[in-house]
Scaffold this motif. Structure first.
Motif, PDB file in Angstrom:
ATOM      1  N   SER A  41       5.742  -1.545   4.095  1.00 50.68           N
ATOM      2  CA  SER A  41       5.184  -0.329   5.386  1.00 50.68           C
ATOM      3  C   SER A  41       5.535   1.047   5.364  1.00 50.68           C
ATOM      4  N   GLU A  60       5.182  -1.161  -1.367  1.00 46.79           N
ATOM      5  CA  GLU A  60       3.849  -1.460  -0.692  1.00 46.79           C
ATOM      6  C   GLU A  60       2.518  -2.573  -0.769  1.00 46.79           C
ATOM      7  N   LEU A  74       0.245  -2.105   6.589  1.00 40.99           N
ATOM      8  CA  LEU A  74      -0.849  -2.481   5.977  1.00 40.99           C
ATOM      9  C   LEU A  74      -1.064  -3.062   4.604  1.00 40.99           C
ATOM     10  N   GLY A  85      -2.178   0.254  11.843  1.00 40.08           N
ATOM     11  CA  GLY A  85      -1.760   1.160  10.534  1.00 40.08           C
ATOM     12  C   GLY A  85      -2.976   1.052   9.035  1.00 40.08           C
TER      13      GLY A  85
END
Length: 373
Positions: A151, A174, A286, A307
């Motif tokens: 993230s 990610e 994330l 997030g």
């Protein structure tokens, strides 16, 4: 073959690790994989061939010390292969410390990459143990080529602000899907049926989310269904509620990415971001389910202080709710109508690069080849 890469995994079943392995394999790297084992979310284990470092218990850090000594003897048998490798890719701080000790002792010159998927509770706070762990991590980062994080918020709010690590030392990778491993499914319909099916997937450990979903299922048995897949960790009344409520259905663990198309085809909304005592990680992380939901065109629900909530709000692809206000959460979910749902679902259609991570992996690999970030 381009060269050899050695992976050190805390557990063999994590889909994120499989993406990294697959990405390096696809460009010609020959891999050597070491992994600990644990009774923890076994989905995907069969996809990886590895040398076992032994079995460890989830969360029992002190008990692991002896296990690491035993693991050292296992790795010793592969000393030549490790010394011949170009890259050592390690997940988690304890394994990174293990690898750095090994490479220093045996003068291994391979580039080391240290990946962080979550900011653990022990890394946060003012107690001596927290300060010691942060110190150790800074020492690790000083020895590695760079740290990969899942993230960008980890870089902004933890590594830059707290650890004082230069952003150039970090690479953001990610939790996007890896395209060649992912099945697609047709999700063109924007219709919402009379019964709303909410999906709860992954490692299921948020009691607060569970209480909201149970209350929804209890209060609206003909309008709400809860479809659950994954590993149950610490939910106090899970079996009781599954037995009691006919509209709550648990079908066990799943393998990612193989089962994703099937499980997402069965839901209208995905419950993707939970709350925990680790407020910083909740705020910054994330999760995989953000990218999976977008890929399979499923609107999402997330906690307002997560997030994931930031991304959902930017895209207007779901609902951002305060999970600590159960009454408000239930009211908002039950107020969802067909028009609102179709708009949210339409907004899940995003550019491929936002949800597929093949290009990100290619950038990572190229940076390692040339030897700098």
């Amino acid at each position: 073959m381009i060269g050899k890469i050695v992976f050190f995994l805390p557990v063999p079943s994590q889909p994120r690790y499989h993406k990294r392995i697959k990405a390096f394999e696809n460009v010609g790297y020959n891999n050597l994989i070491f992994s600990f084992e644990r009774d923890y979310f076994k989905g995907g284990k069969s996809n990886v061939s590895y040398t076992s470092l032994g079995k460890i218990d989830h969360g029992k850090y002190v008990n692991r010390i002896l296990k690491y000594f035993k693991a050292f003897t296992v790795v010793m048998a592969f000393k030549k292969e490790i010394k011949d490798s170009e890259i050592i890719y390690v997940f988690g701080l304890d394994l990174a410390i293990f690898v750095i000790i090994f490479t220093n002792l045996f003068k291994v010159k391979s580039k080391i990459v240290y990946e962080v998927g979550d900011i653990r509770s022990i890394m946060i706070g003012r107690k001596i143990k927290n300060k010691v762990m942060r110190f150790l991590e800074r020492k690790v980062i000083s020895k590695v080529e760079f740290v990969t994080v899942t993230s960008p918020y980890f870089v902004e709010e933890y590594y830059s602000n707290i650890q004082k690590i230069k952003s150039s030392k970090c690479f953001v990778l990610e939790n996007k899907l890896y395209d060649s491993s992912t099945k697609s499914v047709s999700r063109e319909s924007l219709e919402l049926t009379e019964t709303l099916t909410i999906g709860l997937f992954g490692v299921i450990r948020c009691q607060q989310s569970w209480e909201i979903l149970c209350k929804l299922a209890e209060s609206f048995p003909s309008k709400i269904k809860i479809y659950i897949r994954g590993y149950i960790l610490g939910i106090s009344n899970f079996e009781e509620k599954i037995s009691e409520l006919a509209n709550m259905n648990y079908e066990g663990e799943y393998t990612s990415p193989h089962d994703l198309a099937d499980i997402y085809s069965k839901i209208d909304i995905c419950w993707i971001a939970n709350v925990s005592d680790n407020k910083l990680n909740t705020k910054l992380a994330l999760p995989n389910r953000l990218y999976e939901s977008l890929y399979y065109r499923v609107p999402m629900v997330a906690h307002v202080e997560s997030g994931a909530a930031k991304r959902i709000a930017e895209l207007e692809a779901g609902w951002v709710l305060d999970f600590y206000n159960i009454k408000h959460c239930i009211e908002k979910i039950m107020a969802i109508n067909a028009q609102e749902y179709s708009i949210k679902k339409r907004n899940t259609l995003v550019p491929k690069e936002k949800i597929i991570g093949n290009d990100d992996h290619s950038i990572l690999i190229n940076k390692l080849k040339v030897g700098h970030i």
